[in-house]
Design a protein around this motif. Structure first.
Motif, mmCIF file in Angstrom:
data_model
loop_
_atom_site.group_PDB
_atom_site.id
_atom_site.type_symbol
_atom_site.label_atom_id
_atom_site.label_comp_id
_atom_site.label_asym_id
_atom_site.label_seq_id
_atom_site.Cartn_x
_atom_site.Cartn_y
_atom_site.Cartn_z
ATOM 1 N N ALA A 266 16.731 -38.425 -0.140
ATOM 2 C CA ALA A 266 17.745 -37.565 -0.755
ATOM 3 C C ALA A 266 17.098 -36.394 -1.497
ATOM 4 O O ALA A 266 17.610 -35.273 -1.491
ATOM 5 C CB ALA A 266 18.606 -38.386 -1.712
ATOM 6 N N ALA A 267 15.959 -36.657 -2.134
ATOM 7 C CA ALA A 267 15.286 -35.602 -2.888
ATOM 8 C C ALA A 267 14.839 -34.465 -1.965
ATOM 9 O O ALA A 267 14.819 -33.296 -2.363
ATOM 10 C CB ALA A 267 14.088 -36.182 -3.639
ATOM 11 N N ASP A 270 17.803 -32.216 -1.260
ATOM 12 C CA ASP A 270 18.046 -31.369 -2.430
ATOM 13 C C ASP A 270 17.072 -30.195 -2.433
ATOM 14 O O ASP A 270 17.462 -29.041 -2.637
ATOM 15 C CB ASP A 270 17.882 -32.208 -3.708
ATOM 16 N N GLY A 289 22.861 -31.278 -9.356
ATOM 17 C CA GLY A 289 22.335 -31.841 -8.116
ATOM 18 C C GLY A 289 23.035 -31.235 -6.903
ATOM 19 O O GLY A 289 24.098 -30.618 -7.010
ATOM 20 N N HIS A 292 26.634 -35.608 -3.594
ATOM 21 C CA HIS A 292 26.856 -37.013 -3.933
ATOM 22 C C HIS A 292 27.593 -37.689 -2.793
ATOM 23 O O HIS A 292 28.289 -37.019 -2.018
ATOM 24 C CB HIS A 292 27.690 -37.116 -5.213
ATOM 25 N N PRO A 301 26.905 -43.460 -4.888
ATOM 26 C CA PRO A 301 25.619 -43.292 -4.207
ATOM 27 C C PRO A 301 25.841 -43.017 -2.705
ATOM 28 O O PRO A 301 26.833 -43.492 -2.159
ATOM 29 C CB PRO A 301 24.924 -44.635 -4.410
ATOM 30 N N PRO A 302 24.952 -42.300 -2.057
ATOM 31 C CA PRO A 302 23.697 -41.756 -2.583
ATOM 32 C C PRO A 302 23.913 -40.434 -3.307
ATOM 33 O O PRO A 302 24.839 -39.701 -2.992
ATOM 34 C CB PRO A 302 22.871 -41.523 -1.307
ATOM 35 N N PHE A 303 23.062 -40.144 -4.267
ATOM 36 C CA PHE A 303 23.099 -38.866 -4.972
ATOM 37 C C PHE A 303 21.964 -37.986 -4.461
ATOM 38 O O PHE A 303 20.840 -38.451 -4.322
ATOM 39 C CB PHE A 303 22.987 -39.092 -6.478
ATOM 40 N N SER A 308 16.467 -38.561 -7.147
ATOM 41 C CA SER A 308 17.250 -39.609 -6.492
ATOM 42 C C SER A 308 16.351 -40.618 -5.791
ATOM 43 O O SER A 308 15.415 -40.241 -5.090
ATOM 44 C CB SER A 308 18.208 -38.983 -5.466
ATOM 45 N N ASN A 310 17.496 -42.562 -3.479
ATOM 46 C CA ASN A 310 18.179 -42.912 -2.234
ATOM 47 C C ASN A 310 17.566 -42.258 -0.999
ATOM 48 O O ASN A 310 16.891 -41.250 -1.082
ATOM 49 C CB ASN A 310 19.660 -42.521 -2.306
#
Ligand code: ZN
Ligand code: ZN
Length: 359
Positions: A266-267, A270, A289, A292, A301-303, A308, A310
């Motif tokens: 997830a990061a 982003d 962020g 979501h 979740p997931p964020f 994160s 996730n």
């Protein structure tokens, strides 16, 4: 076996792994997910081969209709009576999610029903809920479809001089007329300088020509939440700065959507979007962020964020919603609800993203 029965079987696998012979579910979206019950007061208890739902008399008929095959206990003391139900079956230890019950509630439940003990157990229902099954995706599609059709209808109705509140209520009326039982959350309608406030509440400020108009909204369908944001320009040609930040946000959103693939952290998603905004020099003006998960809750979740834990998986719907907010001037956010699939991202809120003129 119904979809709800299949979900309870997956819960039972987690219970077995955690060594819990019974599990108490008190978080209402989890109760809905596992039983079909959608009322505002209820709790569920699941054992290896049985389950009981507790609610009060207001929901007696609804629970019977929504939960065929589940024991329904009508009571004003949900947790104690469910613990009594399980004690009759010879079970002593009942697992629960310690992050979802207050210490006071836990103590009270223990005192009320001697012979049964509530024990924190690592059973992650939020994790179970992340990947949606076919029924859930169908409800989400419907929620998203109604949302964009309502926005389409709204476009022809907005006029200079209307207030933010009027625009919000008109949009919600459109969703209702299209059959949505409710909106997914309090609609955000933010015009002019207000558009720089990410979660602005609509006011009596009238729309003026040249305003950026940010609309963040969604319908709820069968309990499932749509989430969509578009930013318009009111009754004028955009100024250069307005067109510029809109273009940057649009490019960032495309980069974020393109990064959505099974197995991606997830990061990383982003970062893919955030980098576009940073490279354009607006990194300081995108504080939240990227997105979501959506489902039975509007934020789950997931964020998508830099910290994160996730990972994105196929079958997970989530939002991609970068923004640039320039204090006292105005802001732009573009948001879609997107389903991750093995074949790539599928945008469920299909609606043009350009800086269209409205009013
Ligand atoms: Zn939103
Ligand atoms: Zn959102």
């Amino acid at each position: 076996v119904s979809a709800f029965g299949r979900r309870r079987d997956r819960l039972r696998d987690l219970m077995a792994a955690a060594g819990a012979e019974a599990f108490l579910v008190t978080h209402l979206p989890d109760v809905h997910y596992l039983s079909g019950y959608s009322g505002s007061n209820g709790a569920l208890l699941v054992t290896a081969d049985d389950q009981a739902l507790a609610t009060d008399v207001r929901y007696e008929l609804q629970a019977a209709q929504e939960c065929p095959g589940i024991d329904v206990v009508i009571t004003r003391r949900l947790v104690p009576d469910l613990l009594g139900w399980v004690r009759e079956r010879g079970i002593v230890h009942v697992g629960f999610d310690a992050s979802l019950m207050s210490v006071a509630g836990w103590r009270r439940a223990g005192d009320d029903v001697p012979g049964v003990e509530l024990v924190p157990a690592k059973v992650d229902i939020a994790g179970l809920r992340m990947v949606k099954d076919a029924d859930e995706v169908a409800a989400l599609r419907q929620a998203c479809d109604v949302s964009v059709r309502a926005l389409e209808a709204l476009l022809g109705e907005v006029r200079v001089g209307m207030t933010e509140i009027e625009v919000a209520r008109l949009l919600e009326l459109r969703m209702g007329l299209l059959g949505a039982p409710d909106r997914a959350f309090d609609s955000i309608v933010a015009a002019g300088p207000h558009s720089a406030i990410p979660h602005h509440q609509p006011t009596a400020r009238p729309l003026a020509a040249g305003d950026l108009l940010k609309i963040d909204f969604g319908a709820r369908w069968d309990g499932y939440h749509a989430d969509c944001t578009r930013t318009f320009i009111v009754a004028a040609r955009p100024q250069d700065w307005q067109a510029e930040i809109h273009g940057v946000v649009e490019a960032a959103q495309q980069a974020g959507i393109a990064a959505l693939a099974p197995g991606v952290r997830a990061a990383v998603v982003d970062t893919a979007a955030r980098r576009v905004i940073e490279d354009a020099g607006y990194g300081d003006f995108f504080g939240h962020g990227l997105g979501h998960g959506v489902g039975l809750e509007i934020h789950e979740p997931p964020f998508l964020g830099s910290s994160s834990p996730n990972t994105v998986e196929a079958g997970v719907p989530l939002t991609v919603e970068p923004g640039i907010y320039l204090p006292d001037r105005g802001g732009v956010r573009i948001e879609d609800t997107v389903l991750v699939t093995e074949d790539g991202p599928e945008v469920l809120t299909q609606f043009p993203r350009d800086l269209a003129r409205i009013g």
